[in-house]
Design an enzyme around this catalytic site. Structure first.
Site, PDB file in Angstrom:
ATOM      1  N   SER A  25       0.679  -1.292  -0.111  1.00  0.00           N
ATOM      2  CA  SER A  25      -0.038  -0.019   0.039  1.00  0.00           C
ATOM      3  C   SER A  25       0.920   1.273  -0.045  1.00  0.00           C
ATOM      4  CB  SER A  25      -0.961   0.045   1.214  1.00  0.00           C
ATOM      5  OG  SER A  25      -1.140  -0.994   1.808  1.00  0.00           O
ATOM      6  N   GLY A  55       1.413  -0.556   8.812  1.00  0.00           N
ATOM      7  CA  GLY A  55       2.328   0.597   8.788  1.00  0.00           C
ATOM      8  C   GLY A  55       3.279   1.141   7.761  1.00  0.00           C
ATOM      9  N   SER A  56       2.552   0.856   6.462  1.00  0.00           N
ATOM     10  CA  SER A  56       3.451   1.379   5.345  1.00  0.00           C
ATOM     11  C   SER A  56       3.253   2.710   4.819  1.00  0.00           C
ATOM     12  CB  SER A  56       3.227   0.261   4.163  1.00  0.00           C
ATOM     13  OG  SER A  56       2.119   0.584   3.682  1.00  0.00           O
ATOM     14  N   TRP A  57       1.988   3.235   5.290  1.00  0.00           N
ATOM     15  CA  TRP A  57       1.656   4.599   5.076  1.00  0.00           C
ATOM     16  C   TRP A  57       2.421   5.540   5.828  1.00  0.00           C
ATOM     17  CZ3 TRP A  57      -3.681   6.465   3.149  1.00  0.00           C
ATOM     18  CH2 TRP A  57      -4.145   6.009   2.012  1.00  0.00           C
ATOM     19  N   ASP A  81      -4.427   2.479  15.068  1.00  0.00           N
ATOM     20  CA  ASP A  81      -5.022   1.376  14.457  1.00  0.00           C
ATOM     21  C   ASP A  81      -5.369   0.390  15.708  1.00  0.00           C
ATOM     22  OD1 ASP A  81      -4.805  -0.256  11.538  1.00  0.00           O
ATOM     23  OD2 ASP A  81      -5.224  -1.558  13.135  1.00  0.00           O
ATOM     24  N   ASP A  97      -9.503   2.757  18.566  1.00  0.00           N
ATOM     25  CA  ASP A  97     -10.723   2.496  17.614  1.00  0.00           C
ATOM     26  C   ASP A  97     -11.000   4.168  17.181  1.00  0.00           C
ATOM     27  OD1 ASP A  97     -12.820   2.265  16.318  1.00  0.00           O
ATOM     28  OD2 ASP A  97     -13.764   1.096  17.912  1.00  0.00           O
ATOM     29  N   ASP A 122      -6.442   4.576   5.459  1.00  0.00           N
ATOM     30  CA  ASP A 122      -6.604   3.505   4.626  1.00  0.00           C
ATOM     31  C   ASP A 122      -7.484   2.526   5.211  1.00  0.00           C
ATOM     32  OD1 ASP A 122      -5.856   2.102   2.311  1.00  0.00           O
ATOM     33  OD2 ASP A 122      -3.900   1.348   3.223  1.00  0.00           O
ATOM     34  N   LYS A 162      -9.123   6.235   1.788  1.00  0.00           N
ATOM     35  CA  LYS A 162      -9.651   4.892   0.926  1.00  0.00           C
ATOM     36  C   LYS A 162     -11.027   4.949   0.663  1.00  0.00           C
ATOM     37  CE  LYS A 162      -8.805   0.536   2.063  1.00  0.00           C
ATOM     38  NZ  LYS A 162      -7.573  -0.473   2.159  1.00  0.00           N
TER      39      LYS A 162
HETATM   40  C1  LIG Z   1      -5.543  -2.212   4.805  1.00  0.00           C
HETATM   41  S1  LIG Z   1      -5.247  -2.026   6.523  1.00  0.00           S
HETATM   42  C2  LIG Z   1      -4.216  -0.426   6.492  1.00  0.00           C
HETATM   43  C3  LIG Z   1      -2.903  -0.535   5.993  1.00  0.00           C
HETATM   44  C4  LIG Z   1      -1.801   0.407   6.048  1.00  0.00           C
HETATM   45  N1  LIG Z   1      -2.368   1.640   5.613  1.00  0.00           N
HETATM   46  C5  LIG Z   1      -0.396   0.234   5.609  1.00  0.00           C
HETATM   47  O1  LIG Z   1       0.089   0.940   4.920  1.00  0.00           O
HETATM   48  O2  LIG Z   1       0.177  -0.454   6.356  1.00  0.00           O
HETATM   49  C6  LIG Z   1      -6.629  -1.359   7.260  1.00  0.00           C
HETATM   50  C7  LIG Z   1      -6.556  -1.287   8.564  1.00  0.00           C
HETATM   51  O3  LIG Z   1      -7.724  -0.699   9.494  1.00  0.00           O
HETATM   52  C8  LIG Z   1      -7.620  -1.075  10.547  1.00  0.00           C
HETATM   53  N2  LIG Z   1      -9.093  -0.847  11.280  1.00  0.00           N
HETATM   54  C9  LIG Z   1     -10.234  -1.200  10.819  1.00  0.00           C
HETATM   55  N3  LIG Z   1     -11.183  -0.747  11.482  1.00  0.00           N
HETATM   56  C10 LIG Z   1     -10.699   0.309  12.297  1.00  0.00           C
HETATM   57  C11 LIG Z   1     -11.074   1.061  13.403  1.00  0.00           C
HETATM   58  N4  LIG Z   1     -12.462   1.209  13.828  1.00  0.00           N
HETATM   59  N5  LIG Z   1     -10.053   1.804  14.192  1.00  0.00           N
HETATM   60  C12 LIG Z   1      -8.687   1.753  13.926  1.00  0.00           C
HETATM   61  N6  LIG Z   1      -8.506   1.005  12.859  1.00  0.00           N
HETATM   62  C13 LIG Z   1      -9.287   0.223  12.348  1.00  0.00           C
HETATM   63  C14 LIG Z   1      -7.455  -2.609  10.736  1.00  0.00           C
HETATM   64  O4  LIG Z   1      -6.825  -3.004  11.713  1.00  0.00           O
HETATM   65  C15 LIG Z   1      -6.423  -2.574   9.508  1.00  0.00           C
HETATM   66  O5  LIG Z   1      -4.990  -2.770  10.167  1.00  0.00           O
END
Ligand SMILES: C[S@@+](CC[C@H](N)C(=O)[O-])C[C@H]1O[C@@H](n2cnc3c(N)ncnc32)[C@H](O)[C@@H]1O
Length: 308
Positions: A25, A55-57, A81, A97, A122, A162
């Protein structure tokens, strides 16, 4: 992986490993930035990465904000997260959250009650396979990110999130249009063409004057946006949920020379790679809490027994 299934580890997966990113990502944010340059602004100070794990972003943010001569001590990145994240240089991680108002308070605390310049999200909830439910939960997560961004962004700030271009996406464009001067739907080349995924880039945060966003667990989205009119005094437009829906301009990001995430490349197709001997790379990051952790612990203590 079965023989007939397509290998989902595309070129961006490989590039992420080579460049030390935790997920492919990273290239989505990099390609969005190549087009919109939101991370190249030297005045950028406080940045929030919502739904940030693994954590890539945050890695991209950290490299952009801290690894050049513009870096100043007052820059701060907060990554949020539900899951635990391994540490990243210059990034403060919060396990929280994003839908809970307390998270906003915790981020503001870390920023010394100062507003943010840039918020990105994201986010993706766990899918259930029930399509309507998944789409609804995804929309709610985007809405929570938008509400949090509305409370924390300073005027002129940027929000990137996203989205999935489903049925009611024009409604979301309208809602963002009340808060930002410029709203664009963007699709980086590293985001698979076969997926409905896209990114909404909202620039120039400019909420209606007099509107005070406030997060409260007991209030609905409608209540949050109460009093949010486009052009605050304009008599010919109604509240956000009554006005016509918008179509955001669409922007494809990433040059045609960049890799296509839906294509399969062979060694000889990769410029400059043909002479490089193949070697496997170590994982960029060890798992934070793997399911086999308990088994390893038991084995170390000699207590792992085989079931009969
Ligand atoms: C696609 S991943 C994100 C990837 C990230 N941008 C990266 O580059 O590594 C989606 C993330 O959304 C988080 N997520 C989903 N619902 C959430 C919430 N209510 N609060 C915090 N994080 C949440 C998930 O735990 C997951 O780690």
């Amino acid at each position: 992986m079965g023989k007939s299934s397509k290998d989902k580890r595309d070129l961006y997966y490989r590039k992420a490993k080579e460049q030390g990113y935790r997920a492919r990502s990273a290239f989505k944010l990099l390609q969005l930035n190549d087009e919109f340059h939101f991370l190249d602004d030297p005045s950028l100070k406080r940045v929030v990465d919502l739904c940030a794990a693994p954590g890539s972003w945050s890695q991209v943010l950290s490299r952009k904000l801290f690894q050049d001569e513009r870096a100043t001590a007052d820059r701060k990145i907060v990554a949020v997260d539900l899951q635990t994240m391994s540490p990243i240089d210059h990034v403060t991680t919060l396990q929280a959250d994003i839908t809970h108002p307390r998270t906003l308070a915790r981020i503001l605390e870390l920023f010394g009650d100062q507003k943010a310049d840039f918020v990105c999200s994201d986010g993706a909830p766990d899918v259930t396979g029930l399509h309507d439910l998944d789409e609804y939960v995804q929309q709610q997560l985007i809405m929570s990110a938008l509400q949090l961004a509305a409370c924390i962004l300073k005027p002129g700030g940027t929000f990137v999130a996203k989205i999935f271009r489903g049925r009611d996406i024009d409604m979301l464009y309208s809602q963002m249009g009340y808060l930002f001067d410029r709203v664009t739907c963007a699709k980086p080349r590293s985001s698979r063409g076969t997926s409905l995924e896209a990114f909404i880039v909202c620039q120039q945060y400019n909420p209606p004057s007099g509107w005070q966003p406030r997060l409260d667990l007991d209030q609905s989205v409608q209540e949050f946006f109460q009093g949010c009119f486009r052009g605050s005094d304009s008599p010919d437009v109604g509240p956000w949920h009554e006005t016509p829906r918008d179509i955001a301009p669409f922007m494809a990001c990433g040059s045609l020379d960049s890799f296509d995430s839906d294509a399969t490349y062979h060694g000889q197709d990769l410029q400059g790679d043909s002479d490089v001997p193949r070697r496997s790379l170590d994982p960029v990051q060890q798992p934070t809490n793997p399911p086999y952790k308990q088994a390893l612990e038991l084995k170390r203590k000699g207590k792992l027994t085989r079931a009969v």
